[in-house]
Design a protein around this motif. Structure first.
Motif, PDB file in Angstrom:
ATOM      1  N   THR A  52      38.988  41.376  34.602  1.00 36.04           N
ATOM      2  CA  THR A  52      40.003  41.557  35.631  1.00 36.04           C
ATOM      3  C   THR A  52      39.461  42.473  36.721  1.00 36.04           C
ATOM      4  O   THR A  52      38.831  43.491  36.428  1.00 36.04           O
ATOM      5  CB  THR A  52      41.286  42.165  35.033  1.00 36.04           C
ATOM      6  OG1 THR A  52      41.799  41.264  34.042  1.00 36.04           O
ATOM      7  CG2 THR A  52      42.345  42.388  36.106  1.00 36.04           C
ATOM      8  N   ILE A  53      39.689  42.079  37.951  1.00 32.08           N
ATOM      9  CA  ILE A  53      39.320  42.902  39.104  1.00 32.08           C
ATOM     10  C   ILE A  53      40.589  43.186  39.890  1.00 32.08           C
ATOM     11  O   ILE A  53      41.369  42.273  40.178  1.00 32.08           O
ATOM     12  CB  ILE A  53      38.284  42.191  40.002  1.00 32.08           C
ATOM     13  CG1 ILE A  53      36.947  42.063  39.270  1.00 32.08           C
ATOM     14  CG2 ILE A  53      38.106  42.945  41.308  1.00 32.08           C
ATOM     15  CD1 ILE A  53      35.864  41.370  40.069  1.00 32.08           C
ATOM     16  N   HIS A  54      40.799  44.473  40.202  1.00 33.35           N
ATOM     17  CA  HIS A  54      41.937  44.880  41.028  1.00 33.35           C
ATOM     18  C   HIS A  54      41.422  45.884  42.046  1.00 33.35           C
ATOM     19  O   HIS A  54      40.956  46.957  41.670  1.00 33.35           O
ATOM     20  CB  HIS A  54      43.031  45.499  40.158  1.00 33.35           C
ATOM     21  CG  HIS A  54      44.280  45.800  40.920  1.00 33.35           C
ATOM     22  ND1 HIS A  54      45.219  46.678  40.461  1.00 33.35           N
ATOM     23  CD2 HIS A  54      44.760  45.337  42.102  1.00 33.35           C
ATOM     24  CE1 HIS A  54      46.212  46.761  41.333  1.00 33.35           C
ATOM     25  NE2 HIS A  54      45.948  45.946  42.333  1.00 33.35           N
ATOM     26  N   GLU A  56      41.741  47.502  46.300  1.00 32.97           N
ATOM     27  CA  GLU A  56      42.416  47.636  47.585  1.00 32.97           C
ATOM     28  C   GLU A  56      41.356  47.992  48.613  1.00 32.97           C
ATOM     29  O   GLU A  56      40.362  48.649  48.288  1.00 32.97           O
ATOM     30  CB  GLU A  56      43.499  48.709  47.522  1.00 32.97           C
ATOM     31  CG  GLU A  56      44.642  48.299  46.621  1.00 32.97           C
ATOM     32  CD  GLU A  56      45.777  49.293  46.594  1.00 32.97           C
ATOM     33  OE1 GLU A  56      45.783  50.217  47.426  1.00 32.97           O
ATOM     34  OE2 GLU A  56      46.653  49.121  45.737  1.00 32.97           O
ATOM     35  N   GLN A  89      45.936  37.026  43.096  1.00 34.65           N
ATOM     36  CA  GLN A  89      46.991  37.559  43.962  1.00 34.65           C
ATOM     37  C   GLN A  89      46.241  38.289  45.065  1.00 34.65           C
ATOM     38  O   GLN A  89      45.548  39.263  44.792  1.00 34.65           O
ATOM     39  CB  GLN A  89      47.895  38.517  43.200  1.00 34.65           C
ATOM     40  CG  GLN A  89      48.600  37.884  42.023  1.00 34.65           C
ATOM     41  CD  GLN A  89      49.245  38.928  41.122  1.00 34.65           C
ATOM     42  OE1 GLN A  89      49.371  40.084  41.472  1.00 34.65           O
ATOM     43  NE2 GLN A  89      49.648  38.482  39.949  1.00 34.65           N
ATOM     44  N   SER A  94      44.432  43.721  49.547  1.00 34.78           N
ATOM     45  CA  SER A  94      44.307  43.891  48.092  1.00 34.78           C
ATOM     46  C   SER A  94      44.027  42.555  47.403  1.00 34.78           C
ATOM     47  O   SER A  94      44.381  41.489  47.908  1.00 34.78           O
ATOM     48  CB  SER A  94      45.570  44.526  47.504  1.00 34.78           C
ATOM     49  OG  SER A  94      46.654  43.633  47.561  1.00 34.78           O
ATOM     50  N   LYS A  96      43.933  41.088  43.211  1.00 34.97           N
ATOM     51  CA  LYS A  96      44.003  41.229  41.763  1.00 34.97           C
ATOM     52  C   LYS A  96      43.759  39.834  41.217  1.00 34.97           C
ATOM     53  O   LYS A  96      44.438  38.873  41.608  1.00 34.97           O
ATOM     54  CB  LYS A  96      45.350  41.756  41.304  1.00 34.97           C
ATOM     55  CG  LYS A  96      45.401  41.977  39.806  1.00 34.97           C
ATOM     56  CD  LYS A  96      46.682  42.625  39.364  1.00 34.97           C
ATOM     57  CE  LYS A  96      46.622  42.862  37.857  1.00 34.97           C
ATOM     58  NZ  LYS A  96      47.863  43.473  37.369  1.00 34.97           N
ATOM     59  N   CYS A  97      42.771  39.724  40.344  1.00 33.39           N
ATOM     60  CA  CYS A  97      42.437  38.408  39.802  1.00 33.39           C
ATOM     61  C   CYS A  97      41.640  38.558  38.520  1.00 33.39           C
ATOM     62  O   CYS A  97      41.219  39.649  38.150  1.00 33.39           O
ATOM     63  CB  CYS A  97      41.637  37.592  40.813  1.00 33.39           C
ATOM     64  SG  CYS A  97      40.017  38.287  41.177  1.00 33.39           S
ATOM     65  N   GLU A  98      41.436  37.440  37.889  1.00 32.29           N
ATOM     66  CA  GLU A  98      40.592  37.367  36.700  1.00 32.29           C
ATOM     67  C   GLU A  98      39.404  36.485  37.058  1.00 32.29           C
ATOM     68  O   GLU A  98      39.585  35.364  37.540  1.00 32.29           O
ATOM     69  CB  GLU A  98      41.394  36.752  35.556  1.00 32.29           C
ATOM     70  CG  GLU A  98      40.676  36.722  34.237  1.00 32.29           C
ATOM     71  CD  GLU A  98      41.562  36.138  33.155  1.00 32.29           C
ATOM     72  OE1 GLU A  98      41.035  35.342  32.359  1.00 32.29           O
ATOM     73  OE2 GLU A  98      42.770  36.450  33.112  1.00 32.29           O
TER      74      GLU A  98
END
Length: 137
Positions: A52-54, A56, A89, A94, A96-98
């Motif tokens: 997972t990468i999140h 901003e 997303q 920003s 957020k994804c896998e």
């Protein structure tokens, strides 16, 4: 949608055009993967690894470079070629994804860094998203 590679002194430049911001990030990850392992993301290998990468960022260009840099670091740490994005997303500030991929034994090309030099994510006259990215190899 297209990925184009251009020769660049001691570097590889990748120019991407996509219909959506999501597709632009997906193609960028796939394009970087194909530099690391020639045509590695064009295979039908089962993608058994995911991360997972999140992130901003101050803008979409910063976000793109940071995203690829994180994916590159994870490739080295996990010895995995990441080629796909799921559950994305994304906004212009920003993501957020896998990311998913498969284990690899060796890399065909070592990417030292994803550079900010000349990088700019924008829309072209056809209302498509574009980016030019230079990888230090």
């Amino acid at each position: 949608m297209a990925i184009e590679y251009k020769a660049h002194t001691a570097d590889v430049q990748m120019v991407i055009t996509a219909k959506s911001l999501e597709d632009l990030f997906m193609l960028a990850l796939k394009g970087m993967g194909n530099i690391i392992c020639e045509k590695g993301c064009d295979t039908t290998a089962e993608r058994t690894s995911s991360e997972t990468i999140h992130l901003e960022g101050t803008d979409v260009t910063n976000l793109m470079i940071d995203f690829l840099s994180d994916a590159l670091s994870l490739s080295y740490i996990r010895k995995t070629l990441f080629c796909a994005i799921r559950n994305i997303q994304i906004t212009e500030n920003s993501i957020k994804c896998e990311i998913s991929g498969y284990p690899i034994q060796k890399m065909d090309e070592e990417i030292k860094a994803v550079t900010y030099h000349g990088a700019r994510v924008c829309k072209n006259e056809k209302d498509e998203w574009t980016v030019s990215i230079i990888f230090d190899i």
